[in-house]
Design a protein around this motif. Sequence first.
Motif, mmCIF file in Angstrom:
data_model
loop_
_atom_site.group_PDB
_atom_site.id
_atom_site.type_symbol
_atom_site.label_atom_id
_atom_site.label_comp_id
_atom_site.label_asym_id
_atom_site.label_seq_id
_atom_site.Cartn_x
_atom_site.Cartn_y
_atom_site.Cartn_z
ATOM 1 N N ALA A 281 0.828 -1.208 0.000
ATOM 2 C CA ALA A 281 0.000 0.000 0.000
ATOM 3 C C ALA A 281 0.858 1.252 0.000
ATOM 4 O O ALA A 281 0.533 2.256 0.623
ATOM 5 N N LEU A 282 1.970 1.142 -0.685
ATOM 6 C CA LEU A 282 2.942 2.227 -0.600
ATOM 7 C C LEU A 282 2.630 3.401 -1.511
ATOM 8 O O LEU A 282 2.872 4.541 -1.157
ATOM 9 N N CYS A 283 2.135 3.112 -2.681
ATOM 10 C CA CYS A 283 2.043 4.216 -3.632
ATOM 11 C C CYS A 283 0.838 4.066 -4.528
ATOM 12 O O CYS A 283 0.246 2.999 -4.635
ATOM 13 N N ASP B 54 -12.165 -0.821 -5.882
ATOM 14 C CA ASP B 54 -10.836 -1.415 -5.705
ATOM 15 C C ASP B 54 -10.924 -2.709 -4.896
ATOM 16 O O ASP B 54 -10.416 -3.760 -5.302
ATOM 17 N N TRP B 55 -11.612 -2.644 -3.761
ATOM 18 C CA TRP B 55 -11.632 -3.793 -2.835
ATOM 19 C C TRP B 55 -12.292 -5.019 -3.465
ATOM 20 O O TRP B 55 -11.921 -6.163 -3.196
ATOM 21 N N GLU B 121 -6.396 -1.220 4.208
ATOM 22 C CA GLU B 121 -5.505 -0.064 4.302
ATOM 23 C C GLU B 121 -4.954 0.308 2.921
ATOM 24 O O GLU B 121 -4.894 1.473 2.549
ATOM 25 N N ALA B 122 -4.575 -0.730 2.159
ATOM 26 C CA ALA B 122 -4.052 -0.481 0.805
ATOM 27 C C ALA B 122 -5.131 0.132 -0.082
ATOM 28 O O ALA B 122 -4.862 1.040 -0.881
ATOM 29 N N PRO B 171 -14.330 -0.417 6.805
ATOM 30 C CA PRO B 171 -14.614 -1.641 6.046
ATOM 31 C C PRO B 171 -16.110 -1.968 6.049
ATOM 32 O O PRO B 171 -16.671 -2.337 5.009
ATOM 33 N N ASP B 172 -16.756 -1.772 7.185
ATOM 34 C CA ASP B 172 -18.185 -2.081 7.244
ATOM 35 C C ASP B 172 -19.012 -1.179 6.342
ATOM 36 O O ASP B 172 -19.992 -1.625 5.738
ATOM 37 N N ALA B 173 -18.616 0.082 6.233
ATOM 38 C CA ALA B 173 -19.357 1.005 5.361
ATOM 39 C C ALA B 173 -19.275 0.534 3.913
ATOM 40 O O ALA B 173 -20.260 0.598 3.178
ATOM 41 N N VAL B 174 -18.109 0.047 3.505
ATOM 42 C CA VAL B 174 -17.958 -0.413 2.121
ATOM 43 C C VAL B 174 -18.740 -1.702 1.916
ATOM 44 O O VAL B 174 -19.433 -1.875 0.906
#
Lengths: 410, 410
Positions: A281-283, B54-55, B121-122, B171-174
């Motif tokens: 998750a760097l960039c 993304d997720w 997080e990413a 995370p729960d909101a998504v």
Amino acid sequence: MIGHEIHHKTLSNGLTVLVETMPAVRSAAFTLLIPAGSAFDPAGQNGTASALADWITRGTGSMSSRELLSAFDRLGIQAHESASLNHLVISGACLSENLPAALRLYGEVIRHPLFNEDDFEAVMAGVEQSLLVIEDEPRQKVMFELVRRCFPSPWGKPAEGTLEDLEQITPDAVRQQFRRCVRPQGAILGIAGNVTLEELAPILDEAFGDWSGANEIVLKTGARGVYRDHLSHESTQTHIGVSYPAVPYGADDYYQAWAAVNVLSGGMSSRLFTEVREKRALCYSVYASLNSIKSEGQVLCYAGTTSERAQETLDVLLRELVRLGEGIEEEELARCKARAKSSLIMAQESTGGRAGSLARNWFYLGRIVTMEEVRAKIEALTTQTVLDYVKAHPAQDFTVLTIGPEPLVS
Amino acid sequence: MIGHEIHHKTLSNGLTVLVETMPAVRSAAFTLLIPAGSAFDPAGQNGTASALADWITRGTGSMSSRELLSAFDRLGIQAHESASLNHLVISGACLSENLPAALRLYGEVIRHPLFNEDDFEAVMAGVEQSLLVIEDEPRQKVMFELVRRCFPSPWGKPAEGTLEDLEQITPDAVRQQFRRCVRPQGAILGIAGNVTLEELAPILDEAFGDWSGANEIVLKTGARGVYRDHLSHESTQTHIGVSYPAVPYGADDYYQAWAAVNVLSGGMSSRLFTEVREKRALCYSVYASLNSIKSEGQVLCYAGTTSERAQETLDVLLRELVRLGEGIEEEELARCKARAKSSLIMAQESTGGRAGSLARNWFYLGRIVTMEEVRAKIEALTTQTVLDYVKAHPAQDFTVLTIGPEPLVS
């Protein structure tokens, strides 16, 4: 779409014409490469080629700038003129039935440009403002400045020019660049679409047959720029550019070089994307691309990140580049080939893509490169030959350029 | 490439499928629109749709994120997921023989996403960093901020989210956004390429047949933003965004609205380009585009210029917009039609372009729109009907947003 016929002809004045006939489409595209790119810009006047690319389409001997633009629009031509490192690039796409008229117009443009001085201020303002946009966008600027440093002169000269040189460019300097460089010898016209060389031959003679010009200019290679540099920029972001040596376009192991970079950065499962972006998750953006010219090549890498993660991003990036020498998995190469197969076939479906490829391949290799040849070369790659390439050309001698609040250690 | 057959089917769960068969190509492209765009972001959590886009592709019930990406690459899929205002947009292109396998993979993605919290997080870092790039690039930012102001809530919500909201997204909101919005009812799958609906039908049932989900959400239209705003930015450049009201996508005079904007900014000889850029050398980039949604429309205009020329650029731009009501020349409309004819035929040659158009037209109009229909509507335009439109919808009630060192007067 398999087995498009490609035909080649050299006009008596030296202009090379390449035509790929695509019977399934109704459009046609062309790319004209004239050896008048920024590499030919006079010392201290970088930006001359870019000014020429704009000024040359502002009217001809028989048409004002506005009349010319209206004529393009009436033919429904999607046109684009620009300077690249090596070339003045004139390209366009339209319905195949309008291509003859389009070629006649461009024959006028390159043989009889008006070069009206009333337009010159607008031309130079355009060149300057394009540069100011790059100044304002560090993501672009970092790669622009990286190329300036990692290639030897004149091969790192930006096509867009440099702000410090622009004031030195006069109308006469651009006209002189035109007289020195814009000539059929060495120029290449790639055409792809629902057209044949046979039917276009008389139009090509009419549009370009009496085009003439100066002799070829041989450029001398000079010194390159510094290996480490930082440009200070107040932002929460840091933009990282890294490059290292690769091989020229015509090298025997060019496809191995291509595959090596593709394993790093060719698709969603390639190493830089997964390591640097997905896992850490760097960039927000990371890529590597092979930038080969006639005499040499560089792999150019970019990473954009928040400034607090910048040092770690650079460290991970460099480690991934070096780690390629430790081995490549069969599965990685298989994915790389699958992506290439897909891309090649999709590229076959684009007239603009084919016209550009035909012309560029002729420039770099002096011959027609069929999609079948490319496919066979990629199919023949093995992890061993790619690894042999990487060991012969390891990731080292890095050029590192950063733009952000603080310099990094490398 | 004329007369591609287009077929339509609605699965029993409500998913609309549209297939355009293009026998001359070897590739196939698809665009899946799921009504889960940023307009559905919860209040104070703008960016949820972008995080979801993304997720959702980071693994499924049976595949890790890395396994999924490798599977995409093995099929040579050029894929892209993003959030738009209305939709979660999943699109891709590959060889037509790989489309069934690609659809099966995406069936897994939308029905059984892994939503591994280790990746969250990413995901959020990616969303944040995309926004920080926009912050760094005023040319993008000015249009982003203009849309936020000129459309009423929620139609101005940026697909990318806003920095101030990101920290509120959990995370729960998504996951909740996924459960609320990702459903076959209202979703549209456009496919174009060397495939037929008949051969795809069993695969569509297999991949999407048991997809189910919540009921449709009806969004309420709220207030719009301010009409004048300036964002201070230290630079030599000023970026100008201007908008004014137009008509929704399905309006009877939509093509008139399109032509009016096209006369302003459709080609090289259109008014903004010649007046503002060519004649006055005022700015490096200027354009107008019609941005119609289901309920309304805005013409969005951009001009980028040096700060000392900014006021004059804005004045000339506004004058040109207003001047359209004074008349349109036959020749202007003829060029506009010629450009459109050319573009339409070239668009026919792109599988990705067709897949996207099929799906978007169904969303806006609820029916298949053939290229022949578009061509006929454009052919039927007259300067009188376009002028009637301009008089009924004159350039007024401007929203003006600037980014640069100093505010302008408007």
